[in-house]
Scaffold this motif. Sequence first.
Motif, PDB file in Angstrom:
ATOM      1  N   UNK A   9    -101.164 -18.886 -25.569  1.00 47.26           N
ATOM      2  CA  UNK A   9    -102.042 -17.760 -25.263  1.00 47.26           C
ATOM      3  C   UNK A   9    -102.577 -17.812 -23.851  1.00 47.26           C
ATOM      4  N   UNK A  10    -102.734 -16.650 -23.263  1.00 48.90           N
ATOM      5  CA  UNK A  10    -103.559 -16.444 -22.084  1.00 48.90           C
ATOM      6  C   UNK A  10    -104.663 -15.490 -22.513  1.00 48.90           C
ATOM      7  N   UNK A  11    -105.827 -16.003 -22.825  1.00 52.51           N
ATOM      8  CA  UNK A  11    -106.864 -15.186 -23.477  1.00 52.51           C
ATOM      9  C   UNK A  11    -107.532 -14.157 -22.580  1.00 52.51           C
ATOM     10  N   UNK A  12    -107.396 -14.287 -21.267  1.00 53.63           N
ATOM     11  CA  UNK A  12    -108.229 -13.492 -20.373  1.00 53.63           C
ATOM     12  C   UNK A  12    -107.481 -12.470 -19.552  1.00 53.63           C
ATOM     13  N   UNK A  13    -106.157 -12.451 -19.664  1.00 52.94           N
ATOM     14  CA  UNK A  13    -105.416 -11.458 -18.903  1.00 52.94           C
ATOM     15  C   UNK A  13    -104.084 -11.169 -19.567  1.00 52.94           C
ATOM     16  N   UNK A  14    -103.510 -10.048 -19.193  1.00 50.53           N
ATOM     17  CA  UNK A  14    -102.225  -9.660 -19.760  1.00 50.53           C
ATOM     18  C   UNK A  14    -101.225  -9.247 -18.692  1.00 50.53           C
ATOM     19  N   UNK A  15    -101.639  -9.276 -17.413  1.00 53.71           N
ATOM     20  CA  UNK A  15    -100.697  -8.949 -16.346  1.00 53.71           C
ATOM     21  C   UNK A  15     -99.515  -9.902 -16.375  1.00 53.71           C
ATOM     22  N   UNK A  16     -98.347  -9.358 -16.187  1.00 55.11           N
ATOM     23  CA  UNK A  16     -97.120 -10.157 -16.127  1.00 55.11           C
ATOM     24  C   UNK A  16     -96.895 -10.948 -17.416  1.00 55.11           C
ATOM     25  N   UNK A  17     -97.401 -10.436 -18.519  1.00 57.74           N
ATOM     26  CA  UNK A  17     -97.204 -11.104 -19.805  1.00 57.74           C
ATOM     27  C   UNK A  17     -95.726 -11.074 -20.157  1.00 57.74           C
ATOM     28  N   UNK A  18     -95.207 -12.212 -20.565  1.00 60.49           N
ATOM     29  CA  UNK A  18     -93.810 -12.279 -20.928  1.00 60.49           C
ATOM     30  C   UNK A  18     -93.382 -13.704 -21.137  1.00 60.49           C
ATOM     31  N   UNK A  19     -92.113 -13.906 -21.387  1.00 65.30           N
ATOM     32  CA  UNK A  19     -91.617 -15.234 -21.718  1.00 65.30           C
ATOM     33  C   UNK A  19     -91.592 -16.163 -20.507  1.00 65.30           C
ATOM     34  N   UNK A  20     -91.719 -15.621 -19.310  1.00 63.71           N
ATOM     35  CA  UNK A  20     -91.736 -16.456 -18.112  1.00 63.71           C
ATOM     36  C   UNK A  20     -93.153 -16.706 -17.590  1.00 63.71           C
ATOM     37  N   UNK A  21     -94.153 -16.199 -18.310  1.00 63.23           N
ATOM     38  CA  UNK A  21     -95.530 -16.392 -17.877  1.00 63.23           C
ATOM     39  C   UNK A  21     -95.959 -17.839 -18.083  1.00 63.23           C
ATOM     40  N   UNK A  22     -96.950 -18.247 -17.317  1.00 60.38           N
ATOM     41  CA  UNK A  22     -97.571 -19.557 -17.517  1.00 60.38           C
ATOM     42  C   UNK A  22     -98.723 -19.387 -18.503  1.00 60.38           C
ATOM     43  N   UNK A  23     -98.703 -20.161 -19.564  1.00 62.80           N
ATOM     44  CA  UNK A  23     -99.727 -20.036 -20.597  1.00 62.80           C
ATOM     45  C   UNK A  23    -100.685 -21.216 -20.526  1.00 62.80           C
ATOM     46  N   UNK A  24    -101.963 -20.898 -20.666  1.00 62.65           N
ATOM     47  CA  UNK A  24    -102.975 -21.929 -20.492  1.00 62.65           C
ATOM     48  C   UNK A  24    -103.366 -22.651 -21.764  1.00 62.65           C
ATOM     49  N   UNK A  25    -103.060 -22.059 -22.907  1.00 66.77           N
ATOM     50  CA  UNK A  25    -103.478 -22.650 -24.172  1.00 66.77           C
ATOM     51  C   UNK A  25    -102.286 -22.723 -25.131  1.00 66.77           C
ATOM     52  N   UNK A  26    -102.197 -23.859 -25.838  1.00 63.30           N
ATOM     53  CA  UNK A  26    -101.073 -24.101 -26.734  1.00 63.30           C
ATOM     54  C   UNK A  26    -101.567 -24.675 -28.062  1.00 63.30           C
ATOM     55  N   UNK A  27    -100.823 -24.354 -29.129  1.00 59.44           N
ATOM     56  CA  UNK A  27    -101.085 -24.984 -30.402  1.00 59.44           C
ATOM     57  C   UNK A  27    -100.344 -26.304 -30.505  1.00 59.44           C
ATOM     58  N   UNK A  28    -100.471 -26.920 -31.666  1.00 56.10           N
ATOM     59  CA  UNK A  28     -99.883 -28.242 -31.861  1.00 56.10           C
ATOM     60  C   UNK A  28     -98.445 -28.167 -32.351  1.00 56.10           C
ATOM     61  N   UNK A  29     -98.006 -26.988 -32.785  1.00 55.62           N
ATOM     62  CA  UNK A  29     -96.631 -26.804 -33.206  1.00 55.62           C
ATOM     63  C   UNK A  29     -96.443 -26.900 -34.711  1.00 55.62           C
ATOM     64  N   UNK A  30     -95.402 -26.231 -35.192  1.00 58.45           N
ATOM     65  CA  UNK A  30     -95.032 -26.293 -36.601  1.00 58.45           C
ATOM     66  C   UNK A  30     -93.509 -26.373 -36.693  1.00 58.45           C
ATOM     67  N   UNK A  31     -93.014 -27.246 -37.547  1.00 56.18           N
ATOM     68  CA  UNK A  31     -91.579 -27.507 -37.631  1.00 56.18           C
ATOM     69  C   UNK A  31     -90.877 -26.454 -38.486  1.00 56.18           C
ATOM     70  N   UNK A  32     -89.775 -25.956 -37.968  1.00 55.45           N
ATOM     71  CA  UNK A  32     -88.894 -25.060 -38.725  1.00 55.45           C
ATOM     72  C   UNK A  32     -87.522 -25.711 -38.778  1.00 55.45           C
ATOM     73  N   UNK A  33     -86.999 -25.882 -39.983  1.00 57.68           N
ATOM     74  CA  UNK A  33     -85.686 -26.491 -40.174  1.00 57.68           C
ATOM     75  C   UNK A  33     -84.817 -25.548 -40.997  1.00 57.68           C
ATOM     76  N   UNK A  34     -83.657 -25.204 -40.446  1.00 55.67           N
ATOM     77  CA  UNK A  34     -82.738 -24.290 -41.121  1.00 55.67           C
ATOM     78  C   UNK A  34     -81.448 -25.039 -41.406  1.00 55.67           C
ATOM     79  N   UNK A  35     -81.080 -25.119 -42.660  1.00 56.44           N
ATOM     80  CA  UNK A  35     -79.866 -25.831 -43.050  1.00 56.44           C
ATOM     81  C   UNK A  35     -78.736 -24.845 -43.326  1.00 56.44           C
ATOM     82  N   UNK A  36     -77.539 -25.303 -43.076  1.00 54.54           N
ATOM     83  CA  UNK A  36     -76.361 -24.433 -43.253  1.00 54.54           C
ATOM     84  C   UNK A  36     -75.850 -24.486 -44.678  1.00 54.54           C
TER      85      UNK A  36
END
Length: 125
Positions: free
Chosen positions: A98-125
């Motif tokens: 998240x970038x809580x304070x702005x939305x300019x240039x929001x996208x997958x190449x933006x620098x994000x200041x806040x991160x969660x701890x992550x959650x595992x996703x496993x997909x089996x064939x």
Amino acid sequence: RVQLVESGGGSVQAGGSLRLSCATSGRFYPAHCMAWFRQAPEKQREGVASIVSDTLSTQYADSVKGRFTISEERGKNTLYLQMNNLRPEDTAIYYCAANPYWSDLCGLRADFGYWGQGTQVTVSS
């Protein structure tokens, strides 16, 4: 203090679905930027989807277009990632950002200041 907490990960077979949630707390401006990233073992972290909170403009990685949907429920302060038709190559740890304070240039190449701890996703064939 801004905090992000992901949930909803798990193990599914190929073709299955999962919905990830990211509960947010702290102060967010009405216009802010949020995203989902993922990192598979021995691979670089990659952006999956992003959303601008006030315009609802979204961006997706080519590999997930048509299968994943990002959304935000403002009343619940929660970000979601609906993942359908999952593939083994979707296996990764998924992170909310998240970038809580702005939305300019929001996208997958933006620098994000806040991160969660992550959650595992496993997909089996």
